[in-house]
Design an enzyme around this catalytic site. Structure first.
Site, mmCIF file in Angstrom:
data_model
loop_
_atom_site.group_PDB
_atom_site.id
_atom_site.type_symbol
_atom_site.label_atom_id
_atom_site.label_comp_id
_atom_site.label_asym_id
_atom_site.label_seq_id
_atom_site.Cartn_x
_atom_site.Cartn_y
_atom_site.Cartn_z
ATOM 1 N N LYS A 140 -20.685 -2.369 -3.226
ATOM 2 C CA LYS A 140 -21.537 -1.451 -2.464
ATOM 3 C C LYS A 140 -22.495 -2.225 -1.558
ATOM 4 C CE LYS A 140 -22.996 0.228 -6.306
ATOM 5 N NZ LYS A 140 -23.675 1.019 -7.346
ATOM 6 N N THR B 74 -34.102 6.718 -2.864
ATOM 7 C CA THR B 74 -32.762 6.271 -3.260
ATOM 8 C C THR B 74 -32.600 6.156 -4.772
ATOM 9 O OG1 THR B 74 -33.487 3.969 -3.011
ATOM 10 C CG2 THR B 74 -32.401 5.001 -1.112
ATOM 11 N N GLY C 201 -31.385 6.767 -8.185
ATOM 12 C CA GLY C 201 -30.214 7.447 -8.731
ATOM 13 C C GLY C 201 -28.946 7.287 -7.924
ATOM 14 N N THR C 202 -28.980 6.498 -6.848
ATOM 15 C CA THR C 202 -27.776 6.354 -6.026
ATOM 16 C C THR C 202 -26.636 5.676 -6.789
ATOM 17 O OG1 THR C 202 -28.777 4.359 -5.087
ATOM 18 C CG2 THR C 202 -28.913 6.372 -3.773
ATOM 19 N N GLY C 203 -26.965 4.635 -7.568
ATOM 20 C CA GLY C 203 -25.914 3.931 -8.304
ATOM 21 C C GLY C 203 -25.275 4.804 -9.365
ATOM 22 N N CYS C 204 -26.103 5.513 -10.124
ATOM 23 C CA CYS C 204 -25.584 6.424 -11.153
ATOM 24 C C CYS C 204 -24.711 7.497 -10.513
ATOM 25 C CB CYS C 204 -26.737 7.098 -11.900
ATOM 26 S SG CYS C 204 -27.868 5.974 -12.728
#
Length: 263
Positions: free
Chosen positions: A160, A194, A196-199
């Site tokens: 990412k 941003t 919580g973007t990875g989850c």
């Protein structure tokens, strides 16, 4: 009509921006049924994490056994794992499942708070060996030893670009043996909302795979879903605010090239 059954193994975020709370919203918005095995309880908000309480290993396993023995599982998403003992126990349980597994090796919260100690990170190897796709951010990928170190476990890797520099974000999907499957690029959205973007990305990817999408289509759908959620962030809190999952249903379809976005 069947509905994809997604088991989420992750920590709880009291602020609702990441972790189990974000995962459930993501699965629901993408038309799936979310099930959970909570590995840790955290006290956190947009400013940071103030407390972490790992759930006992036996309770984590009991949650997994409860849903797999009755409801069934079409895909698994692993997020914050809590401890090395939980990582090893979860890996042993998941060996019996025959479904896609997406592993998000959570180490550091958006606020910068550490969410995994050295022993837990060392135990990630068993989970990477089971995973269909591993989805670290750039700092986590570096901590894991880089792209080659992850791909040696035979999994796919979502590299990412959100932590990169510049006004363009490039997200890449690699297959084992370092084969580039696809690349999605878009203009960076300049925002601090941003959390919580990875989850969300990992869970959206798992939901697509659980619904029967190919890995490339699931990857593109997850990228698009995260970008829409960033655009629709509600602007909550004084720090890194949560993204907005309330976008209306996003169908399981292939995204046109002109709509390709970043994660």
């Amino acid at each position: 009509m069947s509905i994809p059954r997604i088991l989420i193994i992750a920590g709880s975020d009291s602020g609702g921006g990441a972790g189990i709370q974000a995962d459930i919203r993501t699965v629901t918005m993408l038309g799936g049924h979310a099930m959970t095995a909570i590995t840790a309880i955290t006290a956190q908000n947009t400013l940071g994490v103030t407390a972490i309480h790992p759930v006992p290993v036996e309770t984590v396993l009991a949650q997994i056994d409860a849903v797999t023995s009755d409801i069934g599982v079409d895909a698994v998403k692993i997020g914050m794992i809590g401890s090395a003992r939980i990582a090893d126990a979860v890996a042993e349980r998941l060996e019996a499942l025959d479904c896609p597994i997406v592993f998000d090796p959570v180490m550091i919260a958006t606020s910068g708070a550490p969410l995994a100690d050295d022993a837990t990170v060392a135990a990630f190897e068993r989970l990477m060996a089971l995973a269909s796709v591993v989805t670290p951010n750039r700092p986590e990928l570096q901590a894991l030893g880089g792209r080659a170190a992850v791909l040696r476990f035979g999994c796919h890797l979502a590299d990412k670009g959100g932590h990169g520099e510049g006004d363009e974000i490039v997200d890449r999907l690699y297959a084992p043996k370092d084969r580039l499957v696809m690349e999605v690029s878009a203009e960076r959205i300049h925002t601090t909302d941003t959390h919580g973007t990875g989850c969300t990305f990992a869970t959206a990817l798992a939901t697509g795979l659980g619904a029967g999408l190919g890995i490339g289509d699931a990857f593109v759908q997850a990228v698009r879903f995260v970008r829409l959620a960033i655009v629709n962030a509600p602007g909550l809190g004084e720090g890194h605010g949560p993204i907005g999952h309330a976008l209306g249903m996003v169908p399981f379809d292939v995204i046109d090239d002109e709509d390709d976005d970043d994660a």
